[in-house]
Scaffold this active site. Structure first.
Site, mmCIF file in Angstrom:
data_model
loop_
_atom_site.group_PDB
_atom_site.id
_atom_site.type_symbol
_atom_site.label_atom_id
_atom_site.label_comp_id
_atom_site.label_asym_id
_atom_site.label_seq_id
_atom_site.Cartn_x
_atom_site.Cartn_y
_atom_site.Cartn_z
ATOM 1 N N GLU B 345 0.817 -1.212 0.000
ATOM 2 C CA GLU B 345 0.000 0.000 0.000
ATOM 3 C C GLU B 345 0.854 1.268 0.000
ATOM 4 O O GLU B 345 0.463 2.282 -0.567
ATOM 5 C CB GLU B 345 -0.947 -0.006 1.202
ATOM 6 C CG GLU B 345 -2.012 -1.110 1.167
ATOM 7 C CD GLU B 345 -1.505 -2.474 1.616
ATOM 8 O OE1 GLU B 345 -0.351 -2.560 2.098
ATOM 9 O OE2 GLU B 345 -2.258 -3.460 1.480
ATOM 10 N N PHE B 370 -6.759 -0.935 5.078
ATOM 11 C CA PHE B 370 -5.358 -1.081 4.692
ATOM 12 C C PHE B 370 -4.740 0.227 4.216
ATOM 13 O O PHE B 370 -3.522 0.300 4.014
ATOM 14 C CB PHE B 370 -5.203 -2.204 3.667
ATOM 15 C CG PHE B 370 -5.750 -3.516 4.180
ATOM 16 C CD1 PHE B 370 -5.579 -3.871 5.511
ATOM 17 C CD2 PHE B 370 -6.460 -4.375 3.360
ATOM 18 C CE1 PHE B 370 -6.098 -5.053 6.012
ATOM 19 C CE2 PHE B 370 -6.984 -5.561 3.849
ATOM 20 C CZ PHE B 370 -6.802 -5.908 5.183
ATOM 21 N N HIS B 394 -14.937 -1.553 1.810
ATOM 22 C CA HIS B 394 -15.142 -2.414 2.976
ATOM 23 C C HIS B 394 -15.044 -1.637 4.277
ATOM 24 O O HIS B 394 -14.423 -2.083 5.255
ATOM 25 C CB HIS B 394 -14.148 -3.579 2.962
ATOM 26 C CG HIS B 394 -14.350 -4.515 1.795
ATOM 27 N ND1 HIS B 394 -14.112 -4.121 0.489
ATOM 28 C CD2 HIS B 394 -14.784 -5.787 1.737
ATOM 29 C CE1 HIS B 394 -14.386 -5.130 -0.321
ATOM 30 N NE2 HIS B 394 -14.809 -6.149 0.407
#
Lengths: 596, 596
Positions: B345, B370, B394
């Site tokens: 990420e 994340f 999410h």
């Protein structure tokens, strides 16, 4: 094989889960449990137990199938997987006594494992082994290579990474597919012993695990070529089968040989000696005379050293800035209990998490700004219920010339937003020393924010500052407003109160050193008496002291003015920075005038 | 040498700074400027210009000395280093037209450089070269290895990392000291061409830089052994000389040969063709019929694809979860403009920053949870003033069974706390599509929070949702309270309002889809009419929607009840999660009753 059958069954019962990611690693874990893991399932607190961390936490169906095979959980409980109230969550957490840490954010299990291995080597001095099951996809995370560097450089032969190279990530093939050599070259370059095996050949696995345990002076990585969904033709090595139950579980179970209720006898550890301990003594915190000037970061350094002398269980970590954070005092006094993590903040937090798994009391420090680098690790540590003490130095614009990249301006927001955290922000050296000692017994993640520059000592040595408390520094019956400050701004608030007094305006001043939990009683009192609150903080307006105050009094409805750093600072001297950001004494005076 | 002299002078004038870290790299940069860099200082916007990134941003005295030598700044301006108002900050920022990105948080310059190099190779299709000056200490950051993997795998021959291996970090020796071979093995394993040189030998440096530029199919790293503080005996290769001006600057300048005002002629780029562009067309956003159910993450995917067809400058990145975030729709339609960043990420955000340096319009997506992994990168991007669009899917407990590791519950707090950010949280598919299009023209960092499960479509296709706006969904003159919701909780708020209506209690409902900036006008109206606000969010109580509302109305003093996720969720079905967290319809009804 029964572990695959059970992975299919539990995911089928749940209606979700990751059976295919479990099936690829089933043979690896079966051989580990049968022949190499030393674990006493009846006594998960046995200090000599090996540690097993599923860095690929989504393979939880496999982990729970293993627990069932080892007799730790029943078949009935296994089938509660992912259901409300079940301790068998979608990704493992320490609600289960055999799980050290929560996983599910990839690339964290191996770094934490390095911390546990360091505890074994340098602190506990016990021969337990740390086994970490990794996925191949997660090797793309930089944190894996921070861990590889740390373990390789320390020569940690008591940790083994078992990589389930099943070639398929969530959305498709990984960068290197089944090229285990690509991974072997990388780990080899970082000083690891590497073994490449067929991850479905029990003989090769057995040999590799034995070799890993017996390797000296180097950590070992076992790179196992596997097939995602192995054993069931419909999903075997197929894309698009990630993270869902099998379509025809019944048929898959037949294909896998049916239910047979196989059990495995896991051997307990052979040694039974207690872990090493370091001696302590009476606590003699540093003390600073009233009116002197001292930096709270320096007080942290001196207090941590004092705490280290008092308590043998206290350990310290730093991210290669110990001369700035002042962790160096502890490092010089107690080199055995100091862990230099270099400039790798994720690995620093992970190491701290690993050390507290074994009951050690870690304090980990870097610049407040650079704790942002490890936010996901701190987030997962909170989910693990880990007891960590974090220190962020050089907070706020008051650092001066170094500029915004070095200024921690989001740290309180970041830490407050996690579950069960404590956020402390002292304004003088004696208060800092008291809080450093206080933190040792705080559970969950506690955070201490320190200031670069010197501030006047306003509290007597030896005063107590409990978590959740505050200090009313100015208070009179004719107060027309209350200034709530913490850390560096306490001194600005006091100066502002003096300036206002000269104008005949009386205002109260509260030192809100405990930003989370915040002292609701004192705030409620201020909200209902003066009804006017001014909060002032060397932090962004979002998520810091001001929001903590607003939250506490939101149902009472006082008027609140929030002073915080709203622009983008550049380089300037500390005093200039406070003024430019609108959080200095003049800005406070102006805000009070405006509010009244 | 003059660059060292100027590094000493500017730090001396500032009274702070990092002259010794500048002196070690001076020869490397002198040869680069004189013979290899292709840069038009009069036209920093020339698309064919090379890019130079000081990943070791603390060597800013050297960078500014180079600018002076190249005639870009005067000696007088150079001596404003670190002073209030000067654009020559302690660490470089894009306030200077020749600086691409802010550095100063180590381990970020190389990852961003990879993004610029990818822009050159795949988007601009221009032969500019990216030169990144790294420190040896920062090679401990995992983000360096994410970048190494990305560049190595892509075979980016248009980037060169020049590592100033001066052996000394801030507090002492690095892990590998002058063992450039240790670094060469690591970079080599990641597929890089490696060259080890004496970093004070102009001939070796010249050869290495030429070799780097001419290498095909692989990125190059030049590992240069240097001496920190080279040239001044008092600090040369000495510990304890990091980050401070020299004690006797006058003597040091004499020792370095005195001031001579040397200039360097930097050659402009040879090519002058414009960058490649991709064609666009009319915008045809997806539309969803009222009352249907659709996931906002799916609407993001469809809208991004539509936007990609309309605008050739839009590019997309994903962290190996494009099938979940739904970036895959864009990826399939416009593979040339899609960047798969795998599970890294930090590198994903850095790549996006690099792409926007060259004017591309990046959308980068992963799970909201994340994005915490890349917080420091997002923080530095904000300091860079980068235009980024981030998507976190999410979000919240409503994901259901996967458990807390996968739930973004701190994302709004994290994003709101940065300077100049925009936080958007749509509740239906048409609103999502409109906001995805809106984000393309938002400057700074904008963030879109999406939901995993399906929600009913409540807005007509084609409605506009400006940043900073809100929608009043229920409003009556006899409203006794106002519920403020966003995203998934909008639907719970509507249901709660219906339930309360049956009891004869009329409440307003506001869809606060723009969480930052927040619609103060509507909130002020609600605060002054009903005077009772209930905020409800699928997020931690700190730093999210509730705090945004409290901040907006803090000086008006309404009573506010904040509903948010206060406990630690486990696994459960989405509806169970909302109820258990106390943010479902029943909890809202109870809160209203309690408040009235």
């Amino acid at each position: 094989m029964q572990l695959r059958v059970d992975s299919v069954r539990s995911s089928d019962a749940a209606g979700s889960g990751h059976p295919t990611s479990s099936m690829s690693a089933a043979d690896l874990m079966a051989v580990l449990f049968a022949h190499h893991l030393r674990y006493d399932f009846d006594h998960p607190d046995n200090p000599a137990n090996d540690h097993l961390i599923f860095s690929k936490g989504h393979a939880s169906p496999l982990l729970y199938a293993l627990y069932k095979a080892a007799g730790a959980i029943t078949d009935e409980e296994m089938l509660t997987f992912r259901k409300r109230g079940s301790r068998l969550e979608g990704h493992p957490t320490p609600r289960l006594p055999w799980v050290d840490v929560a996983t599910g954010s990839l690339g964290q299990g191996l770094p934490v494992g390095v911390g546990v291995a360091l505890a074994g080597r340098r602190l506990d001095r016990l021969p337990y082994h740390v086994w970490v099951l990794c996925g191949d996809s997660e090797l793309a995370e930089g944190s894996i290579w921070e861990a590889a560097e740390h373990a390789g450089h320390e020569g940690l032969s008591n940790i083994t990474a078992i990589v389930d190279v099943n070639r398929l990530g969530q959305r498709g093939p990984t960068r290197h597919g089944w090229d285990t050599g690509a991974y072997a070259r990388r780990f080899g370059a970082f000083g690891w012993h590497t073994i490449e095996v067929d991850g479905h050949d029990p003989g090769q696995i057995d040999f590799a695990l034995g070799d890993a345990r017996n390797t000296r002076r180097r950590p070992t990585v076992i790179l196992a070529r596997t097939r995602k969904g192995e054993g069931v033709n419909d999903v075997d090595n197929r894309e698009g089968a990630h993270g869902k139950p099998l379509k025809d579980a019944e048929h898959a179970i037949v294909e896998l040989g049916g239910e047979r209720g196989v059990t495995v006898k896991v051997s307990p550890p052979e040694v039974s000696r207690p872990p090493h301990t370091f001696t302590g003594g009476p606590l003699a915190l540093p003390s600073y005379p009233l009116g002197e000037k001292a930096a709270t970061r320096s007080a942290y350094g001196a207090a941590l050293k004092a705490l280290g002398a008092a308590r043998g269980d206290v350990v310290a970590l730093d991210g290669e800035v110990a001369d700035s954070t002042k962790t160096e005092e502890f490092a010089h006094a107690f080199p055995e209990r100091f862990f230099e993590c270099y400039i790798a903040e994720q690995e620093m937090i992970a190491t701290a998490v690993g050390l507290q798994v074994r009951g050690w009391v870690p304090y980990a420090a870097t610049f407040a700004a650079f704790l942002t680098r490890a936010y996901d690790f701190i987030r997962m540590a909170a989910i693990s219920g880990a007891d960590l003490r974090l220190i962020g130095s050089h907070a706020g614009v008051s650092i001066g010339e170094d500029g915004p990249s070095q200024m921690g301006l989001e740290d309180m927001a970041m830490l407050r937003a996690l579950h069960g955290t404590t956020v402390l922000y002292p304004c003088d050296a004696n208060q800092t020393a008291a809080l450093v000692a206080e933190m040792a017994d705080v559970s969950g993640i506690s955070y201490l924010r320190t200031t670069r520059g010197e501030t006047p000592v306003i509290y007597e040595p030896g005063e107590r500052f409990p978590v959740g408390g505050s200090r009313v520094l100015r208070h009179a019956s004719d107060d027309r407003a209350t200034i709530v400050a913490a850390g560096i701004t306490v001194h600005e608030a006091l100066a502002a109160a003096d300036l206002l007094k000269q104008e005949g305006i009386s205002v109260g001043v509260v030192d809100m050193y405990s930003v989370k939990p915040v002292d609701r009683a004192v705030l409620n009192e201020a909200a209902t008496t003066t009804g006017n609150l001014i909060t002032v903080e060397d932090h962004r307006p979002e998520g810091g002291l001001g929001d903590a105050v607003l939250e506490a009094v939101s149902e009472l409805g006082p008027r609140v003015v929030k002073l915080a750093v709203r622009g983008m600072p550049g380089s300037a001297a500390p005093g200039e920075q406070l003024a430019d950001a609108g959080i200095g004494r003049d800005a406070i005076v102006a805000a009070v005038r405006r509010l009244l």
